[in-house]
Design a protein around this motif. Structure first.
Motif, PDB file in Angstrom:
ATOM      1  N   LEU A 311      32.493  53.668  15.123  1.00  9.38           N
ATOM      2  CA  LEU A 311      33.709  53.172  15.777  1.00  9.38           C
ATOM      3  C   LEU A 311      34.684  52.598  14.759  1.00  9.38           C
ATOM      4  O   LEU A 311      35.905  52.739  14.901  1.00  9.38           O
ATOM      5  N   LEU A 312      34.157  51.934  13.725  1.00  6.95           N
ATOM      6  CA  LEU A 312      35.025  51.425  12.664  1.00  6.95           C
ATOM      7  C   LEU A 312      35.616  52.583  11.860  1.00  6.95           C
ATOM      8  O   LEU A 312      36.809  52.564  11.517  1.00  6.95           O
ATOM      9  N   GLU A 313      34.793  53.577  11.564  1.00  6.64           N
ATOM     10  CA  GLU A 313      35.302  54.742  10.835  1.00  6.64           C
ATOM     11  C   GLU A 313      36.430  55.417  11.613  1.00  6.64           C
ATOM     12  O   GLU A 313      37.451  55.805  11.036  1.00  6.64           O
ATOM     13  N   TYR A 314      36.237  55.548  12.917  1.00  2.05           N
ATOM     14  CA  TYR A 314      37.267  56.164  13.766  1.00  2.05           C
ATOM     15  C   TYR A 314      38.547  55.328  13.744  1.00  2.05           C
ATOM     16  O   TYR A 314      39.659  55.874  13.635  1.00  2.05           O
ATOM     17  N   ALA A 315      38.410  54.012  13.844  1.00  2.00           N
ATOM     18  CA  ALA A 315      39.580  53.135  13.856  1.00  2.00           C
ATOM     19  C   ALA A 315      40.380  53.271  12.570  1.00  2.00           C
ATOM     20  O   ALA A 315      41.620  53.378  12.597  1.00  2.00           O
ATOM     21  N   ARG A 316      39.707  53.275  11.442  1.00  2.00           N
ATOM     22  CA  ARG A 316      40.435  53.335  10.160  1.00  2.00           C
ATOM     23  C   ARG A 316      41.030  54.715   9.935  1.00  2.00           C
ATOM     24  O   ARG A 316      42.102  54.835   9.322  1.00  2.00           O
ATOM     25  N   GLU A 317      40.366  55.750  10.442  1.00  2.00           N
ATOM     26  CA  GLU A 317      40.912  57.098  10.315  1.00  2.00           C
ATOM     27  C   GLU A 317      42.174  57.265  11.151  1.00  2.00           C
ATOM     28  O   GLU A 317      43.126  57.936  10.720  1.00  2.00           O
ATOM     29  N   HIS A 318      42.204  56.639  12.316  1.00  2.00           N
ATOM     30  CA  HIS A 318      43.320  56.848  13.242  1.00  2.00           C
ATOM     31  C   HIS A 318      44.380  55.751  13.191  1.00  2.00           C
ATOM     32  O   HIS A 318      45.540  56.008  13.545  1.00  2.00           O
ATOM     33  N   TYR A 319      44.025  54.552  12.763  1.00  2.00           N
ATOM     34  CA  TYR A 319      44.969  53.428  12.844  1.00  2.00           C
ATOM     35  C   TYR A 319      45.202  52.734  11.508  1.00  2.00           C
ATOM     36  O   TYR A 319      45.907  51.734  11.459  1.00  2.00           O
ATOM     37  N   GLY A 320      44.618  53.250  10.435  1.00  2.97           N
ATOM     38  CA  GLY A 320      44.909  52.720   9.117  1.00  2.97           C
ATOM     39  C   GLY A 320      43.777  51.901   8.533  1.00  2.97           C
ATOM     40  O   GLY A 320      42.850  51.469   9.241  1.00  2.97           O
ATOM     41  N   PRO A 321      43.820  51.639   7.256  1.00  5.61           N
ATOM     42  CA  PRO A 321      42.709  50.971   6.557  1.00  5.61           C
ATOM     43  C   PRO A 321      42.492  49.526   6.981  1.00  5.61           C
ATOM     44  O   PRO A 321      41.414  48.969   6.738  1.00  5.61           O
ATOM     45  N   ALA A 323      42.543  48.520  10.082  1.00  5.29           N
ATOM     46  CA  ALA A 323      42.036  48.487  11.452  1.00  5.29           C
ATOM     47  C   ALA A 323      40.626  47.911  11.492  1.00  5.29           C
ATOM     48  O   ALA A 323      39.850  48.053  10.538  1.00  5.29           O
ATOM     49  N   ASN A 324      40.331  47.260  12.601  1.00  5.19           N
ATOM     50  CA  ASN A 324      38.961  46.771  12.793  1.00  5.19           C
ATOM     51  C   ASN A 324      38.274  47.591  13.879  1.00  5.19           C
ATOM     52  O   ASN A 324      38.869  48.454  14.522  1.00  5.19           O
ATOM     53  N   ILE A 325      37.019  47.280  14.101  1.00  4.75           N
ATOM     54  CA  ILE A 325      36.214  48.112  14.996  1.00  4.75           C
ATOM     55  C   ILE A 325      36.704  48.052  16.442  1.00  4.75           C
ATOM     56  O   ILE A 325      36.574  49.008  17.198  1.00  4.75           O
ATOM     57  N   LYS A 326      37.323  46.922  16.839  1.00  2.00           N
ATOM     58  CA  LYS A 326      37.821  46.788  18.208  1.00  2.00           C
ATOM     59  C   LYS A 326      39.041  47.676  18.465  1.00  2.00           C
ATOM     60  O   LYS A 326      39.360  47.996  19.619  1.00  2.00           O
ATOM     61  N   ASP A 327      39.726  48.077  17.397  1.00  2.00           N
ATOM     62  CA  ASP A 327      40.921  48.899  17.572  1.00  2.00           C
ATOM     63  C   ASP A 327      40.597  50.253  18.204  1.00  2.00           C
ATOM     64  O   ASP A 327      41.451  50.845  18.872  1.00  2.00           O
ATOM     65  N   THR A 328      39.384  50.746  18.005  1.00  2.00           N
ATOM     66  CA  THR A 328      39.013  52.011  18.632  1.00  2.00           C
ATOM     67  C   THR A 328      39.042  51.871  20.151  1.00  2.00           C
ATOM     68  O   THR A 328      39.563  52.748  20.862  1.00  2.00           O
ATOM     69  N   TYR A 329      38.485  50.772  20.663  1.00  2.00           N
ATOM     70  CA  TYR A 329      38.501  50.532  22.111  1.00  2.00           C
ATOM     71  C   TYR A 329      39.928  50.331  22.610  1.00  2.00           C
ATOM     72  O   TYR A 329      40.339  50.926  23.623  1.00  2.00           O
ATOM     73  N   LEU A 330      40.715  49.508  21.925  1.00  2.00           N
ATOM     74  CA  LEU A 330      42.090  49.270  22.366  1.00  2.00           C
ATOM     75  C   LEU A 330      42.921  50.548  22.279  1.00  2.00           C
ATOM     76  O   LEU A 330      43.803  50.778  23.117  1.00  2.00           O
ATOM     77  N   GLY A 331      42.626  51.379  21.287  1.00  2.51           N
ATOM     78  CA  GLY A 331      43.308  52.661  21.199  1.00  2.51           C
ATOM     79  C   GLY A 331      42.991  53.535  22.399  1.00  2.51           C
ATOM     80  O   GLY A 331      43.868  54.258  22.907  1.00  2.51           O
ATOM     81  N   TYR A 355      41.745  42.546  24.015  1.00  2.00           N
ATOM     82  CA  TYR A 355      42.172  41.663  22.925  1.00  2.00           C
ATOM     83  C   TYR A 355      41.338  42.029  21.683  1.00  2.00           C
ATOM     84  O   TYR A 355      40.399  42.815  21.750  1.00  2.00           O
ATOM     85  N   GLY A 356      41.712  41.453  20.537  1.00  2.00           N
ATOM     86  CA  GLY A 356      40.845  41.485  19.366  1.00  2.00           C
ATOM     87  C   GLY A 356      41.134  42.540  18.332  1.00  2.00           C
ATOM     88  O   GLY A 356      40.433  42.610  17.314  1.00  2.00           O
ATOM     89  N   GLY A 357      42.150  43.367  18.519  1.00  2.00           N
ATOM     90  CA  GLY A 357      42.462  44.375  17.515  1.00  2.00           C
ATOM     91  C   GLY A 357      43.259  43.788  16.360  1.00  2.00           C
ATOM     92  O   GLY A 357      43.855  42.719  16.465  1.00  2.00           O
ATOM     93  N   SER A 358      43.270  44.512  15.255  1.00  2.00           N
ATOM     94  CA  SER A 358      44.120  44.104  14.135  1.00  2.00           C
ATOM     95  C   SER A 358      45.244  45.105  13.899  1.00  2.00           C
ATOM     96  O   SER A 358      46.301  44.734  13.398  1.00  2.00           O
ATOM     97  N   ALA A 359      45.034  46.353  14.280  1.00  2.00           N
ATOM     98  CA  ALA A 359      46.061  47.378  14.090  1.00  2.00           C
ATOM     99  C   ALA A 359      46.635  47.883  15.405  1.00  2.00           C
ATOM    100  O   ALA A 359      47.701  48.494  15.420  1.00  2.00           O
ATOM    101  N   VAL A 360      45.948  47.628  16.509  1.00  2.00           N
ATOM    102  CA  VAL A 360      46.364  48.139  17.811  1.00  2.00           C
ATOM    103  C   VAL A 360      46.575  46.967  18.760  1.00  2.00           C
ATOM    104  O   VAL A 360      45.714  46.087  18.879  1.00  2.00           O
ATOM    105  N   GLN A 361      47.708  46.960  19.430  1.00  2.00           N
ATOM    106  CA  GLN A 361      47.987  45.998  20.488  1.00  2.00           C
ATOM    107  C   GLN A 361      47.989  46.734  21.825  1.00  2.00           C
ATOM    108  O   GLN A 361      48.457  47.871  21.914  1.00  2.00           O
ATOM    109  N   VAL A 362      47.461  46.081  22.836  1.00  2.00           N
ATOM    110  CA  VAL A 362      47.448  46.696  24.161  1.00  2.00           C
ATOM    111  C   VAL A 362      48.879  46.943  24.619  1.00  2.00           C
ATOM    112  O   VAL A 362      49.772  46.116  24.407  1.00  2.00           O
ATOM    113  N   ALA A 363      49.100  48.065  25.251  1.00  2.00           N
ATOM    114  CA  ALA A 363      50.431  48.424  25.756  1.00  2.00           C
ATOM    115  C   ALA A 363      50.980  47.301  26.638  1.00  2.00           C
ATOM    116  O   ALA A 363      50.231  46.612  27.340  1.00  2.00           O
TER     117      ALA A 363
END
Length: 527
Positions: A311-321, A323-331, A355-363
């Protein structure tokens, strides 16, 4: 008179003493009531008369009203347009210039005739519900003028049909019941760990043996539309997906050590998104209402995310270096929201994980269904100008076999719309506060039958109906509210069990019963 009847009679006397402003008995109570000199009498010659100028807008509501009057009285009340009013008639009209609050507000004028006046069809419909409640108690309605409106735009019930199948008849009963109590939303939680309850052409392999055909759903949706109930559908994802994942085991979230996460889909796999897109694209068009609920609750747990490094790998691949692991869920939440919006609808989601993302904010266009104190505080949510629904689990969760029982006296006395789970508050009547919802959760579905659930939530529905409408209570305490519940009873057409709270005494204070009123007067057969 037995002791039960005697006790109820005393309670009704106490209510009369307490009811100092003279408002008739209704649930919810009327906002305003001004007594008048002439009582209205429902009789065998009563007609429903539509204002000719509003006949097309009000015809559907008038037909439902006539059907309900037939169930209540045994007489088919005729419907006419533009007739000269005579004693006992019920006149339905639209009046944009009347002193009416909101699009669901109405005026009810009781005299030799009844006039139901509103600026919208919805307002007239709620006026008919008031009339049905009054006629359930007595064929005579006191003379006067009611001015009535809701303080909150959404008044809702949610039922967990995913874990426990509820019969179509049960759902039909509660559509009628909700309308009778002036609710306007019914949330269908259609999938969960024990079941997927929708017929599917795209993925028949995930459908539970007990499910609703699309024809049955269309029938329920048509009934709900007649009764001014908006159905809010939910297919829960990316968690609570055991039934779906049983047919797609390779998509279940699994750690590098081989530990499989129950209910959770792997958001690092493209195939997971394709499966979820298939479901959203198949079902969103089936439901005509403005909302789609994506669920989004209880995905993993915050302290378990690190077990799934993909999930962390996916977040950084899609939302930047960064990104944290929660960004995958928020994405995922934002991804699902875009699909919902592409169908012209608004996304709703449970609040606990948003809540809890670093690169993704909920719409910023998602409605927060706030059930549990987790993540953003209610004040933070409304500060972002986001809408919020109060689902306070301490008061509004009826969980089978659990301590969370949505106690009707607790709702009546202690629940407040501006106080959320964990005692977090926002301003009273904040414009972002949509209202409140009673929830039925079937975590252990065999602990209660659907009939037992209907009885278990009946009084809680009525307590919340009073709170959601926002009018002054007729009585200050729940014990004196119970006889009012008994007087008003179930909606016309409700086929379940009785309320079980002295219902046999509902009519004891009526001066003229409906059965008597329906007998044509011997001396005036052609009135």
């Amino acid at each position: 008179m037995d002791s039960t009847t005697s006790t109820t009679a005393l309670s009704l006397t106490a209510i009369s003493d307490e009811q100092r402003d003279g408002r008739p008995f209704t649930i919810p109570a009327l906002q305003e009531w001004t007594p008048g000199p002439t009582d209205y009498v429902f009789n065998a010659q009563t007609r429903i008369v539509l204002d000719r100028r509003a006949a097309s807008q009000l015809h559907a509501t008038a037909v439902v009203f006539a059907d309900d009057l037939y169930v209540l009285s045994g007489i088919r009340v005729p419907l006419t347009i533009g007739a000269v009013l005579r004693e006992g008639d019920i006149f339905l009209t639209l009046d944009a210039g009347a002193s009416i609050t909101g699009h669901e507000g109405y005026l009810l004028e009781s005299g030799s005739t009844l006039t139901l006046r509103a600026s919208t069809d919805a307002g007239v419909f709620y006026a008919t519900r008031t009339v049905l409640q009054l006629l359930t108690q007595d064929a005579i309605i006191p003379g006067g003028v009611a001015r009535d409106w809701p303080d909150y735009p959404e008044r809702s019930l949610m039922v967990d049909m995913g874990r426990k199948y509820f019969s179509v008849e049960w759902l039909e009963n509660h559509i009628r019941e909700l309308a009778y109590l002036k609710y306007n939303y019914f949330h269908f939680h259609l999938s969960d760990n024990y079941g997927f309850r929708l017929e599917s052409e795209r993925h028949p392999e995930i459908v539970s043996p007990e499910h609703y055909s699309k024809a049955e759903l269309r029938s329920l949706l048509a009934l709900a539309q007649k009764y001014h109930i908006t159905i809010v559908p939910e297919i829960d994802m990316p968690g609570h997906m055991d039934t779906i994942l049983a047919a797609h085991p390779t998509l279940q979230l699994t750690s590098p050590q081989g530990n499989r996460r129950s209910g959770d889909i792997d958001l690092a796999q493209d195939a997971s998104y394709q499966l979820m897109r298939d479901l959203l694209e198949e079902y969103i068009p089936l439901f005509p209402g403005p909302y789609w609920h994506i669920g989004a609750d209880e995905y993993i747990m915050q302290d378990d995310y690190e077990r799934y490094p993909q999930l962390l790998e996916y977040a950084r691949e899609h939302y930047g270096p960064e990104a944290n692991i929660k960004d995958t869920y928020l994405g995922f939440v934002n991804w699902a929201n875009e699909i919902v919006k592409a169908h012209g609808k608004i996304t709703r989601a449970w609040n606990d994980g948003l809540y809890g993302g670093s690169a993704v904010q909920v719409a910023n266009d998602i409605i927060f269904e706030h059930w549990f104190r987790s993540g953003l505080e209610p004040q933070e949510i409304v500060n972002l100008n986001l809408s919020i629904m109060n689902g306070n689990a301490d008061h509004l969760y009826y969980v089978l076999g659990n301590n969370w029982r949505a106690l009707p006296d607790g709702i009546y006395h202690a629940f407040e719309h501006h106080v959320f789970h964990g005692t977090a508050t926002i301003d009273i009547y904040h414009p972002c506060n949509l209202g409140a919802k009673l929830h039925v959760w079937c975590d252990n579905p065999v602990l209660e039958t659907e009939e037992e659930i209907a009885q278990g939530i009946a009084c809680s529905l009525r307590s919340l109906a009073q709170k959601n409408w926002g009018s002054r209570k007729l009585v200050p305490d729940y014990e004196r509210f119970l006889p009012i519940i008994a007087r008003i009873g179930h909606a016309p057409g409700f086929t379940g069990q009785a309320l079980g709270i002295h219902e046999e005494t509902r009519h004891q204070q009526t001066s003229v019963s409906l059965a008597e009123a329906m007998m044509p007067p011997a001396s005036n057969e052609q009135a």
